[in-house]
Write an enzyme that holds these catalytic residues in place. Structure first.
Site, PDB file in Angstrom:
ATOM      1  N   CYS A  41       0.984  -1.212   0.044  1.00 45.29           N
ATOM      2  CA  CYS A  41      -0.248   0.104   0.013  1.00 45.29           C
ATOM      3  C   CYS A  41       1.027   1.204   0.196  1.00 45.29           C
ATOM      4  O   CYS A  41       0.146   2.599  -0.253  1.00 45.29           O
ATOM      5  CB  CYS A  41      -1.525   0.257   0.923  1.00 45.29           C
ATOM      6  N   ASP A  43       2.834   2.375   2.903  1.00 48.58           N
ATOM      7  CA  ASP A  43       2.083   3.004   3.925  1.00 48.58           C
ATOM      8  C   ASP A  43       2.783   1.699   4.703  1.00 48.58           C
ATOM      9  O   ASP A  43       2.366   0.783   4.390  1.00 48.58           O
ATOM     10  CB  ASP A  43       1.726   4.044   4.393  1.00 48.58           C
ATOM     11  N   CYS A  68       5.877   7.999   4.042  1.00 50.96           N
ATOM     12  CA  CYS A  68       6.346   9.423   3.372  1.00 50.96           C
ATOM     13  C   CYS A  68       6.948  10.237   4.801  1.00 50.96           C
ATOM     14  O   CYS A  68       7.086  10.372   5.959  1.00 50.96           O
ATOM     15  CB  CYS A  68       5.955  10.086   2.842  1.00 50.96           C
ATOM     16  N   CYS A 112      -1.892   9.340   8.071  1.00 47.18           N
ATOM     17  CA  CYS A 112      -0.035   8.992   8.364  1.00 47.18           C
ATOM     18  C   CYS A 112      -0.936   8.924   9.932  1.00 47.18           C
ATOM     19  O   CYS A 112      -0.168   7.711  10.393  1.00 47.18           O
ATOM     20  CB  CYS A 112       0.315   9.598   8.155  1.00 47.18           C
TER      21      CYS A 112
END
Ligand code: FES
Length: 293
Positions: A41, A43, A68, A112
């Protein structure tokens, strides 16, 4: 180019908590980990917590992430937020707090902070011997987004917890819908059904009596009227030497007998309208009319 806050950039360029916590057999502490996301995915986050067994406090934490700038900054924020907290206190940390600690995140990067919260829950449930409790529950519903492997129950949970109103928000929070887009219509339907549930429950909380009466049979309606009279009206009248008795119910016309001091009182009409009719209208239906016999 994303617009990042100074705090996000500071934590991204100078991360202090990246790495692994290894179990070195130290007495009085235990290491637990929680993992969410997948490399497929784009992440993934693995959170390591060192927990003081006696106090249940998180004495250290580290993370590994393949994400990221925002994923690294969110993980740093998460570690700072949970260090020194008990496990119960840590479970209260929300993705909103993580984002707030960072001074905000771009909308498209909110996922995130959600990933950080979910890794924290996973680590704590692992420690308590109930691994992946919440995430197993998430997997119980039908699979909605096959691109990211996200179930209906997980979408419902995130929509409710964050008051999301658009499919675009769901993409930002957990990525569901952000691939081929074929699940977006289903996500829209889920949001609409949650909004309906919320509206119904708010209406019910605001006026439980009025909603309840729609589903009442005539017998149940009479029982509810009697209950309101017995519990909310009669004690007040009895304290003033009066009383009231339910005589008949014909639709929304409720006939009562005023007794004792109420029967002979010059303000009996006011008693009828203010003490009795207004109360029954409030609890049962605004169209109720109370008459004395
Ligand atoms: S199935 Fe959800 S984005 Fe493709």
């Amino acid at each position: 180019m994303w617009e990042y806050t100074d705090k996000v950039l500071e934590l991204f360029y100078n991360p202090k908590n990246q790495g692994v916590l290894e179990d070195k057999g130290e007495s009085g502490v235990k290491i637990t980990t929680g993992e969410v996301g997948s490399i497929a995915c784009g992440d993934a986050l693995r959170l390591h917590l060192k927990v003081d067994v006696d106090t249940d406090k998180i004495v250290d934490a580290r993370f590994q992430t393949f994400g990221c700038t925002s994923a690294i900054a969110s993980s740093e924020a998460l570690v700072e937020l949970v260090k020194g907290k008990t496990l119960d206190e840590a479970l209260e940390v929300t993705n909103k707090e993580i984002a707030a600690y960072l001074g905000g995140l771009p909308e498209a990067k909110i996922h995130c902070s959600v990933m950080g919260q979910e890794a924290l829950e996973a680590a704590i449930y692992n420690y308590r011997g109930i691994p992946l409790d919440v995430h197993e529950e998430d997997d119980e519903g039908a699979l909605v987004c096959t691109c990211f492997g996200i179930s209906e129950s997980r979408i419902r949970r995130v929509v409710k917890e964050n008051n999301l109103t658009r499919a675009e928000d769901v993409i930002n929070y957990i990525k569901a819908g952000g691939g081929c887009g074929s699940c977006l219509a289903t996500i829209d339907d889920i949001i609409v059904s949650i909004q309906r549930e919320v509206t119904t429950s708010q209406a019910s909380n605001n006026n439980p009596g009025q909603l309840a009466v729609k589903a009442l049979t005539p017998v149940q309606k009479i029982a509810l009227i009697q209950k309101v009279l017995d519990e909310e009206v009669r004690p007040v009248l009895i304290a003033d030497g009066g009383d009231v008795e339910l005589y008949d119910v014909d639709g929304d016309i409720i006939k009562v007998k005023l007794q004792g001091a109420c029967g002979s009182c010059s303000s009996s009409f006011a008693t009828l309208k203010i003490a009795i009719e207004a109360r029954l209208r409030d609890r049962i239906s605004p169209s109720i009319v109370v008459e004395a016999v």
